[in-house]
Write an enzyme that holds these catalytic residues in place. Structure first.
Site, PDB file in Angstrom:
ATOM      1  CD  GLU A 129     -12.101  -1.629   6.045  1.00  0.00           C
ATOM      2  OE1 GLU A 129     -11.209  -1.308   6.352  1.00  0.00           O
ATOM      3  OE2 GLU A 129     -12.467  -2.192   5.597  1.00  0.00           O
ATOM      4  N   GLY A 261      -3.169  -3.884  10.823  1.00  0.00           N
ATOM      5  CA  GLY A 261      -1.934  -2.880  10.864  1.00  0.00           C
ATOM      6  C   GLY A 261      -1.919  -1.199  10.644  1.00  0.00           C
ATOM      7  CG  ASN A 265     -10.300   5.939  10.612  1.00  0.00           C
ATOM      8  OD1 ASN A 265     -11.480   4.541  10.464  1.00  0.00           O
ATOM      9  ND2 ASN A 265      -9.624   5.587  11.198  1.00  0.00           N
ATOM     10  CG  HIS A 297      -2.617   0.061   2.054  1.00  0.00           C
ATOM     11  ND1 HIS A 297      -2.681   0.255   1.207  1.00  0.00           N
ATOM     12  CD2 HIS A 297      -3.720   0.411   2.362  1.00  0.00           C
ATOM     13  CE1 HIS A 297      -3.788  -1.366   1.011  1.00  0.00           C
ATOM     14  NE2 HIS A 297      -4.283  -0.592   1.802  1.00  0.00           N
ATOM     15  CD  GLU A 298      -3.961   2.026   5.851  1.00  0.00           C
ATOM     16  OE1 GLU A 298      -5.061   2.000   5.647  1.00  0.00           O
ATOM     17  OE2 GLU A 298      -3.393   0.740   5.885  1.00  0.00           O
TER      18      GLU A 298
HETATM   19  N1  PHE Z   1      -8.942  -1.038   6.090  1.00  0.00           N
HETATM   20  C1  PHE Z   1      -7.470  -1.812   6.607  1.00  0.00           C
HETATM   21  C2  PHE Z   1      -6.609  -0.774   5.709  1.00  0.00           C
HETATM   22  O1  PHE Z   1      -6.539  -1.975   4.544  1.00  0.00           O
HETATM   23  C3  PHE Z   1      -7.688  -2.447   7.369  1.00  0.00           C
HETATM   24  C4  PHE Z   1      -8.071  -2.827   8.352  1.00  0.00           C
HETATM   25  C5  PHE Z   1     -10.100  -3.683   8.819  1.00  0.00           C
HETATM   26  C6  PHE Z   1      -7.745  -2.521  10.015  1.00  0.00           C
HETATM   27  C7  PHE Z   1     -10.277  -3.805   9.895  1.00  0.00           C
HETATM   28  C8  PHE Z   1      -9.111  -2.246  11.011  1.00  0.00           C
HETATM   29  C9  PHE Z   1     -10.190  -2.500  10.820  1.00  0.00           C
HETATM   30  O2  PHE Z   1      -5.455  -0.733   5.856  1.00  0.00           O
HETATM   31 ZN    ZN Z   2      -6.376  -0.981   2.614  1.00  0.00          ZN
END
Ligand code: PHE
Ligand code: ZN
Length: 858
Positions: A129, A261, A265, A297-298
């Site tokens: 991401e 943070g 995935n 959150h994840e």
């Molecule tokens: N999508 C991740 C999150 O919100 C944040 C993230 C964005 C991590 C881009 C890495 C790169 O938890």
């Molecule tokens: Zn997130």
């Protein structure tokens, strides 16, 4: 081809993908400097797009070894290749579905940007991401292309992981199959010498899930808390949202080098090790709380982000705002709701209001960007969550539950938009949300000003709203603002329980009748909307609300407003803190019926940065040194005023027995720390020095060290601490950050410069860089040293880091976003520093965009 002038991307230019993907198969032959990636992608023309389009695949920093369409190798001239794309003309493509195959070579060992496939401490890991997959192979790297993935990893590393469920494995290889269609940004691969802390969870429909947290050997004893938080998250999402997990395994990997943070995935979350590893001796209460929140959150992203993803990156808040909202609800349920709300609002004001009131202000759903990595912001995340909180308040808890059920039903498997999200609420509740939609498109923090009158038993509140101009948005329309209000009688009884006023016009009045006396209003209870409330009140009224408000948020807010009034007068009029404030806080400190965590928050003074913004909003140019001095003086005055009760409070909050990270114990430690900080002003740090020696947990050890440094002691203890923790990177990060962030104002630049020369200053590690350089920026008075030395030091390091790691550099450049608040001399110095960064040859697109926006030239 080079991008000479980076191009903006516009939401209004969205077009559906020309080709969809039915299946992806990948083979990775891992090698540090020459990894081969073989891909086989089943494409089919998108029936919803114009036909006869070329196949355009994203790809960056790839060496193309060979490619084929429908089994026939592409010959020279049958495709075009640039630095960012591989394009095959329609004439070379079959009608209907076809298979594309490619082999590319990549160099993980040279990947310092930490995007795509890279190495961290000898282990391979990925971060895709937002647009990192294009650094792994040629692919339509956009979230609206979703496909099932099959992955084979060939390597002699002992542990080989990817998304989905494990398949075949053997000597030197492992295969993984992810049955759930996903966008490429959710792809992940890890290979390394790792060990797992394992556990299992049985879903409510009876499916067992194997859980693993993978860490470097030696760290396996620091995973218990994360595992526990994971199981509680899985259960909570079933109980509260009806969402079950959908694979046989759920793996988390901790990595030391990570730009953010953590990352959601599918089935293989990758975490910054700072948000996984914890033991009482090495992690603070705040670390434990962060771990719990980020694990949740994840995990929650599995439904809000992965099963339902975003159509394009403009819709980022669709997954992030909602997932932050969900993790905040979870933490509130696990801990104390009111305390969690206060902490979230503190964060929102410190990060999002700051952003929204400066040159980087943008809507929760932006309409253009140059580099999407620059839009993982407090506005998208935190304001995005606030917007959902308002929606829930407006449609009610049942309406919210119905809307969410419909959202999961209707959009499972989709790449959705904010329009889809709002339509679900309209359809589930019948409420027209067209005006509400402005929260997603208008930037800026609305200001709500309030006046009132009382006549013949009727109390009337007059509300006005106004949102200031922000870059690219000179004029704003009125928004729907839910204002939760309660009324108290002069004797302190509540005569009107919380009711939600819906402010929809620029100006509106709301009447309450049948009252025997003019009430005291408690407005914006629970911080029911992310706005700045402006109302002339007296110190007495604030003290009254601090004593009597039944709404815990507003009770705290009254104390905070008092403190800000006092500090502002100390800065501008050199006034001494009056007894009204000191007595009100004394009552809070002594009130044993109040939750210790709440008392700790109520006794904590507003930050220097918060005061700078507050003064600026009131038309005063903030002087960071004067703010620092006033805050120190107020702390001393408070300590003196409370001197009789501090030792008792400090002792009473000492909970016997072994350390436990639970929220009750943490709340006691927080209050004890507040007491310690005040005590140190009276006993020259004696109690803190003793606590440092006796501490058996990091919360108390680091807390004592911070207090010692803040009263000008602690040099010896810094040495002791370093020797004790030398081999623990996460603890040494704290050691660095503490020094740069608490150094005396005039010494901060020198202290930080010395830290950058320390042999352990591994500046390529984002956590270490943030500890030292970010720590200096958090030291408001030190950062704004009138000599400009800190600005120059930060600029030097941003220029140095940019070619290695643009993402972290660009993010760190936001330390300059408040520059317009300050006096002409400081503005000139900051402008100089920013212009020097901007003029650096070869500056990344990320940092170029940020610095340009901060300067106001982009
Ligand atoms: N999508 C991740 C999150 O919100 C944040 C993230 C964005 C991590 C881009 C890495 C790169 O938890
Ligand atoms: Zn997130």
């Amino acid at each position: 081809m080079k991008d000479a002038s980076p191009q903006a991307v516009y939401l209004s230019d969205y077009t559906p993908p020309a080709y969809l993907v039915d299946k992806v198969s990948l083979v990775f032959r891992l090698d540090p400097a020459a990894t081969r990636v073989l891909s086989r992608i089943e494409f089919r023309p998108n029936p919803d797009a114009a036909s006869g389009q070329p196949l355009k695949l994203d790809g960056e920093k790839l060496k193309l070894i060979g490619a084929a369409v429908a089994g026939e190798a592409l010959q020279d001239g049958e495709h075009s290749l640039t630095d960012t794309a591989l394009t095959i003309p329609a004439s070379r493509l079959p009608d209907g579905p076809f298979v594309f195959e490619a082999e590319v070579e990549i160099d993980p060992s040279a990947n310092t940007a930490l995007e795509g496939l890279y190495m961290s401490n000898g282990m391979y890991c990925t971060q895709c991401e937002a647009e990192g997959f294009r650094r792994i192979t040629y692919y339509p790297d956009r979230p609206d292309v979703m496909a099932p993935f099959h992955v084979r990893i060939e390597s002699d590393m002992p542990v080989l992981l990817s998304n989905g469920n494990p398949g075949d494995s053997g000597d030197g290889f492992a295969e993984w199959t992810d049955p759930w269609p996903k966008p490429a940004y959710l792809f992940a691969l890890v290979a390394g010498d790792l060990v797992a802390a394992k556990d299992s969870f049985t879903t409510r429909s009876g499916t067992p899930v194997e859980l693993g947290i993978w860490v470097r050997p030696g760290d396996e004893g620091k995973c218990d808390y994360a595992l526990d938080a994971l199981k509680r998250s899985m259960k909570w999402d079933e109980d509260v949202y009806g969402r079950e997990y959908d694979l046989d395994v759920f793996n988390i990997v901790a990595v030391d080098d990570f730009n953010m943070g953590a990352m959601e995935n599918k089935g293989l979350n990758i975490f910054n090790s700072k948000y996984v590893l914890a033991s009482p001796a090495t992690a603070t209460d705040t670390d434990y709380e962060n771990i719990e929140g980020i694990i949740a959150h994840e995990y929650f992203h599995n439904w809000t982000g992965n099963r339902i993803t975003c159509r394009d990156w403009f819709q980022l808040c669709l997954k992030e705002g909602l997932t932050v909202f969900r993790d905040q609800q979870f933490s509130g349920d696990m801990r104390s709701k009111p305390v969690k709300r206060i902490q979230d609002v503190l964060q929102l004001r410190a990060r999002q209001f700051r952003e929204d009131n400066g040159p980087l202000a943008h809507p929760v759903r932006p309409s253009s960007y140059i580099e999407i990595n620059n839009f993982y912001t407090a506005t998208v995340y935190e304001k995005g969550a606030e917007v959902i909180g308002m929606l829930k308040r407006l449609v009610g808890d049942d309406g919210y539950a119905k809307a969410l059920d419909l959202y999961f039903d209707r959009h499972d498997g989709d790449a959705a938009t904010i329009e889809d999200w709002l339509a679900v609420f309209q359809d589930a509740t019948g409420r027209d949300l067209s005006q509400f939609g402005r929260w997603y498109t208008q930037a800026g923090t609305p200001r709500v000003s309030v006046t009132d009158d009382f006549k013949d038993g009727t109390y009337t509140l007059h509300l006005k709203q106004e949102t200031p101009a922000t870059p690219g948005q000179p004029a704003k329309q009125p928004q729907v603002i839910p204002v939760a209000v309660g009324l108290l009688n002069p004797n302190g009884d509540e005569v009107q329980p919380t009711t939600v006023l819906e402010l929809t016009e620029a100006e509106q009045s709301f009447a309450f009748d049948g009252l025997s006396a003019k009430p005291v209003p408690s407005i914006l209870r629970g911080f029911s909307a992310p706005v700045i409330l402006d109302r002339k009140t007296t110190t007495e009224e604030r003290a009254f609300l601090l004593a009597h408000d039944t709404d815990p948020f507003n009770k705290w807010e009254a104390g905070r407003a008092l403190a800000k009034d006092v500090l502002a007068r100390m800065v501008t009029e050199r006034a001494a803190p009056g007894p009204a404030y000191l007595n009100a806080l004394e009552r809070v400190a002594r009130d044993d019926t109040l939750d210790p965590a709440f008392r700790a928050l109520a006794l904590r003074l507003p930050s220097e940065d918060d005061m700078a913004q507050t003064l600026f909003d009131a038309g005063v140019t903030p002087d960071p040194l004067a703010i620092h001095d006033a805050r120190e003086k107020l702390m001393l005055a408070l300590a003196e005023h409370l001197s009789a009760s501090l030792p008792r409070l400090y002792e009473a909050m000492n909970i016997p027995g072994p350390y436990s990270p639970d929220s009750k114990a943490a709340g006691c430690r927080a209050l004890r720390q507040t007491a310690l900080a005040m005590l140190a002003r009276l006993d020259d740090g004696k109690t803190a020095a003793k606590q440092f020696r006796d501490a058996d947990n990091m919360t108390e050890q680091l807390g004592a060290l911070g207090v010692l440094l803040s009263v000008g002691h602690g040099q010896e203890e810094l040495g002791t601490f370093y020797r004790q923790w030398q081999s623990d990177r996460l603890v040494i990060d704290k050691w660095f950050a503490l020094q740069s962030s608490t150094a005396a104002p005039r010494k901060a630049a020198d202290t930080t410069l010395a830290l950058t020369r320390h042999p352990d200053f591994d500046w390529k590690n984002p956590n270490r860089f943030r500890s030292v350089i970010g720590g200096l920026a958090m030291n408001a008075a030190g950062f704004h040293d009138p000599s400009g030395a800190s600005y120059e030091l930060v600029a030097d390091w941003l220029i140095r880091l940019d070619p290695m790691n643009p993402q972290t550099t660009a993010r760190m450049s936001t330390v300059f976003e408040t520059w317009r608040r300050y006096d002409a001399d400081r503005q000139a110095l900051i402008r100089g520093a920013l212009e020097r960064i901007a003029a650096t040859p070869g500056l990344s697109r990320d940092t170029t965009e940020m610095v340009g926006r901060i300067l106001g030239s982009a």
